[in-house]
Design a protein around this motif. Structure first.
Motif, PDB file in Angstrom:
ATOM      1  N   HIS A 123      22.498  10.988  40.980  1.00 35.72           N
ATOM      2  CA  HIS A 123      21.957   9.844  41.696  1.00 35.72           C
ATOM      3  C   HIS A 123      20.482   9.697  41.332  1.00 35.72           C
ATOM      4  O   HIS A 123      19.794  10.696  41.125  1.00 35.72           O
ATOM      5  CB  HIS A 123      22.068  10.051  43.211  1.00 35.72           C
ATOM      6  CG  HIS A 123      23.454   9.867  43.740  1.00 35.72           C
ATOM      7  ND1 HIS A 123      23.804  10.152  45.036  1.00 35.72           N
ATOM      8  CD2 HIS A 123      24.583   9.418  43.151  1.00 35.72           C
ATOM      9  CE1 HIS A 123      25.082   9.902  45.224  1.00 35.72           C
ATOM     10  NE2 HIS A 123      25.575   9.454  44.090  1.00 35.72           N
ATOM     11  N   GLU A 124      19.994   8.472  41.283  1.00 28.69           N
ATOM     12  CA  GLU A 124      18.569   8.283  41.060  1.00 28.69           C
ATOM     13  C   GLU A 124      18.086   6.964  41.659  1.00 28.69           C
ATOM     14  O   GLU A 124      18.811   5.966  41.669  1.00 28.69           O
ATOM     15  CB  GLU A 124      18.234   8.333  39.562  1.00 28.69           C
ATOM     16  CG  GLU A 124      16.739   8.487  39.292  1.00 28.69           C
ATOM     17  CD  GLU A 124      16.121   9.628  40.087  1.00 28.69           C
ATOM     18  OE1 GLU A 124      15.752   9.408  41.267  1.00 28.69           O
ATOM     19  OE2 GLU A 124      16.010  10.740  39.551  1.00 28.69           O
TER      20      GLU A 124
ATOM     21  N   SER B  27      26.322   6.317  31.131  1.00 32.39           N
ATOM     22  CA  SER B  27      26.606   5.045  31.781  1.00 32.39           C
ATOM     23  C   SER B  27      25.726   4.947  33.016  1.00 32.39           C
ATOM     24  O   SER B  27      25.772   5.820  33.882  1.00 32.39           O
ATOM     25  CB  SER B  27      28.082   4.945  32.182  1.00 32.39           C
ATOM     26  OG  SER B  27      28.908   4.834  31.051  1.00 32.39           O
ATOM     27  N   LEU B  28      24.898   3.926  33.058  1.00 32.25           N
ATOM     28  CA  LEU B  28      24.012   3.709  34.198  1.00 32.25           C
ATOM     29  C   LEU B  28      24.667   2.664  35.094  1.00 32.25           C
ATOM     30  O   LEU B  28      24.819   1.498  34.705  1.00 32.25           O
ATOM     31  CB  LEU B  28      22.630   3.242  33.741  1.00 32.25           C
ATOM     32  CG  LEU B  28      21.876   4.229  32.840  1.00 32.25           C
ATOM     33  CD1 LEU B  28      22.070   3.870  31.371  1.00 32.25           C
ATOM     34  CD2 LEU B  28      20.388   4.240  33.176  1.00 32.25           C
TER      35      LEU B  28
ATOM     36  N   PHE C 210      26.006  -0.151  32.575  1.00 34.10           N
ATOM     37  CA  PHE C 210      25.327  -0.171  31.280  1.00 34.10           C
ATOM     38  C   PHE C 210      25.730   1.081  30.520  1.00 34.10           C
ATOM     39  O   PHE C 210      25.271   2.184  30.805  1.00 34.10           O
ATOM     40  CB  PHE C 210      23.814  -0.232  31.516  1.00 34.10           C
ATOM     41  CG  PHE C 210      22.970  -0.280  30.274  1.00 34.10           C
ATOM     42  CD1 PHE C 210      23.467  -0.801  29.074  1.00 34.10           C
ATOM     43  CD2 PHE C 210      21.663   0.180  30.291  1.00 34.10           C
ATOM     44  CE1 PHE C 210      22.692  -0.856  27.939  1.00 34.10           C
ATOM     45  CE2 PHE C 210      20.869   0.132  29.159  1.00 34.10           C
ATOM     46  CZ  PHE C 210      21.375  -0.387  27.979  1.00 34.10           C
ATOM     47  N   ARG C 211      26.629   0.926  29.535  1.00 32.09           N
ATOM     48  CA  ARG C 211      27.146   2.056  28.744  1.00 32.09           C
ATOM     49  C   ARG C 211      26.345   2.146  27.442  1.00 32.09           C
ATOM     50  O   ARG C 211      26.381   1.209  26.632  1.00 32.09           O
ATOM     51  CB  ARG C 211      28.630   1.872  28.459  1.00 32.09           C
ATOM     52  CG  ARG C 211      29.477   1.689  29.724  1.00 32.09           C
ATOM     53  CD  ARG C 211      30.943   1.485  29.389  1.00 32.09           C
ATOM     54  NE  ARG C 211      31.739   1.244  30.584  1.00 32.09           N
ATOM     55  CZ  ARG C 211      32.025   0.040  31.065  1.00 32.09           C
ATOM     56  NH1 ARG C 211      31.572  -1.043  30.445  1.00 32.09           N
ATOM     57  NH2 ARG C 211      32.770  -0.082  32.157  1.00 32.09           N
ATOM     58  N   THR C 212      25.663   3.266  27.237  1.00 31.66           N
ATOM     59  CA  THR C 212      24.744   3.360  26.110  1.00 31.66           C
ATOM     60  C   THR C 212      24.489   4.833  25.788  1.00 31.66           C
ATOM     61  O   THR C 212      25.295   5.690  26.136  1.00 31.66           O
ATOM     62  CB  THR C 212      23.429   2.611  26.438  1.00 31.66           C
ATOM     63  OG1 THR C 212      22.570   2.630  25.320  1.00 31.66           O
ATOM     64  CG2 THR C 212      22.725   3.209  27.654  1.00 31.66           C
ATOM     65  N   THR C 213      23.388   5.134  25.106  1.00 30.03           N
ATOM     66  CA  THR C 213      22.952   6.512  24.874  1.00 30.03           C
ATOM     67  C   THR C 213      21.626   6.718  25.603  1.00 30.03           C
ATOM     68  O   THR C 213      20.971   5.754  26.017  1.00 30.03           O
ATOM     69  CB  THR C 213      22.741   6.794  23.377  1.00 30.03           C
ATOM     70  OG1 THR C 213      21.679   5.957  22.893  1.00 30.03           O
ATOM     71  CG2 THR C 213      24.009   6.529  22.585  1.00 30.03           C
ATOM     72  N   LEU C 214      21.199   7.960  25.696  1.00 26.96           N
ATOM     73  CA  LEU C 214      19.962   8.231  26.420  1.00 26.96           C
ATOM     74  C   LEU C 214      18.752   7.588  25.745  1.00 26.96           C
ATOM     75  O   LEU C 214      17.902   6.990  26.416  1.00 26.96           O
ATOM     76  CB  LEU C 214      19.751   9.745  26.546  1.00 26.96           C
ATOM     77  CG  LEU C 214      20.573  10.419  27.644  1.00 26.96           C
ATOM     78  CD1 LEU C 214      20.516  11.940  27.505  1.00 26.96           C
ATOM     79  CD2 LEU C 214      20.069  10.003  29.019  1.00 26.96           C
TER      80      LEU C 214
ATOM     81  N   TYR D 229      20.899   3.832  41.487  1.00 28.78           N
ATOM     82  CA  TYR D 229      21.677   4.163  40.295  1.00 28.78           C
ATOM     83  C   TYR D 229      22.556   5.400  40.499  1.00 28.78           C
ATOM     84  O   TYR D 229      22.164   6.354  41.169  1.00 28.78           O
ATOM     85  CB  TYR D 229      20.746   4.457  39.119  1.00 28.78           C
ATOM     86  CG  TYR D 229      20.093   3.242  38.522  1.00 28.78           C
ATOM     87  CD1 TYR D 229      20.590   2.656  37.359  1.00 28.78           C
ATOM     88  CD2 TYR D 229      18.961   2.679  39.112  1.00 28.78           C
ATOM     89  CE1 TYR D 229      19.981   1.535  36.803  1.00 28.78           C
ATOM     90  CE2 TYR D 229      18.349   1.567  38.563  1.00 28.78           C
ATOM     91  CZ  TYR D 229      18.862   0.991  37.408  1.00 28.78           C
ATOM     92  OH  TYR D 229      18.259  -0.111  36.860  1.00 28.78           O
ATOM     93  N   VAL D 230      23.738   5.360  39.867  1.00 30.62           N
ATOM     94  CA  VAL D 230      24.506   6.568  39.602  1.00 30.62           C
ATOM     95  C   VAL D 230      24.522   6.715  38.089  1.00 30.62           C
ATOM     96  O   VAL D 230      24.901   5.781  37.369  1.00 30.62           O
ATOM     97  CB  VAL D 230      25.950   6.495  40.142  1.00 30.62           C
ATOM     98  CG1 VAL D 230      26.692   7.798  39.806  1.00 30.62           C
ATOM     99  CG2 VAL D 230      25.968   6.258  41.644  1.00 30.62           C
TER     100      VAL D 230
END
Length: 291
Positions: free
Chosen positions: A170-171, A194-195, A207-211, A227-228
């Motif tokens: 969580h953030e 995934s954010l 939002f599926r991506t890389t770091l 966010y999770v």
């Protein structure tokens, strides 16, 4: 059916963990409404937020605050009321109580004092995000919020750098950029993430991506909403530390190692017992049995 009627009946002296919506009020279940309407009182993380929810559904019940800062004293008070025969519903601001939530302590206290606890299943932000992430769901670990203390945070991330399961964090929006930077240092920029934000709400976004790509995106865009973070597990295997390797030896060989290092017999037994996480008397007994 009798079993359904019995399960739905609100019983005195019981704690009900009632899951509440994480964004869309329509997600509150019919059974949750029934329990909230029939319990003697409701314990809430923030009574102001919970009052809005109850008002929306036309529920009027006494509210008692129960949160991180009063959980020790208030928990005893709540348990005393339930032992006296009252029924209590526990709700968090959103989602399932006792998950990354002080309700964990109340459930443990009820278990210790013999108070029945039951759950009214419903929304959980972490599970919702996991299912939407596009990342493996078969094995995962829920980490909640990372520690605030820098030293503890580094230690946690170092531990997680060897985690092979999908990870859930969580953030808050104002901490997202710093957390992404810490994650990139620990896991590398190519790790998939995934954010998931504003889940079940009008502005829901996955939002599926890389770091590294996530860091670049949020340099240009302001993080908004809760966010999770769903992070792909790694493939690295952690090598055993010297101490862990010694603990895998037979007890006699373990003690002999320290004796060869110049320790006296009893000091070697004490050191080996510490490595193995056991009392030195227990290790001494094992050595005698080996002989």
């Amino acid at each position: 059916m009798p079993q359904i009627e019995e399960k739905n009946r609100v019983l005195g002296g019981t704690l009900y963990l009632v899951s509440t919506p994480i964004g869309n009020l329509a997600d509150l279940s019919e059974r949750a409404v029934k329990v909230l309407s029939e319990v003697d009182f409701i314990a809430a993380e923030d009574t102001r937020n919970s009052l809005k929810l109850l008002t929306h559904f036309g529920i009027s019940k006494p509210l008692v605050s129960y949160h991180e800062h009063n959980k020790r004293e208030r928990g005893e008070q709540l348990v005393a009321r339930m032992l006296a025969g009252e029924s209590c519903a526990l709700v968090s601001d959103a989602g399932t109580p006792a998950i990354s939530d002080p309700g964990e302590d109340l459930v443990a206290l009820c278990a210790e004092r013999g108070v029945p606890v039951t759950g009214i299943p419903g929304c959980c932000a972490g599970i919702t995000a996991l299912t939407l992430s596009g990342l493996p769901t078969g094995r995962f670990t829920f980490e909640g919020f990372l520690p605030m203390d820098k030293k503890e945070r580094r230690a946690r991330l170092e531990e997680l750098s060897f985690e092979t399961r999908t990870m859930l964090l969580h953030e808050a929006p104002h901490k997202l950029r710093a957390t992404l930077a810490d994650l990139e240092k620990a896991f590398g920029g190519t790790r998939r993430i995934s954010l998931c934000r504003e889940l079940t709400k009008r502005n829901e976004e996955i939002f599926r991506t890389t770091l590294s790509e996530a860091i670049a995106y949020y340099e240009e865009n302001e993080p908004r909403g809760e966010y999770v973070l769903v992070i792909e597990g790694g493939t690295a295997k952690r090598e055993a530390s010297p101490t862990e390797a010694l603990a895998l030896l037979p007890p006699a060989d373990h003690v002999a190692y320290y004796e060869k290092e110049g320790m006296k017999r009893m000091d070697a037994i004490k050191a080996a017992a510490k490595d193995r996480g056991m009392p030195k008397n227990e290790l001494y007994r094992l050595l005698c049995e080996e002989k």
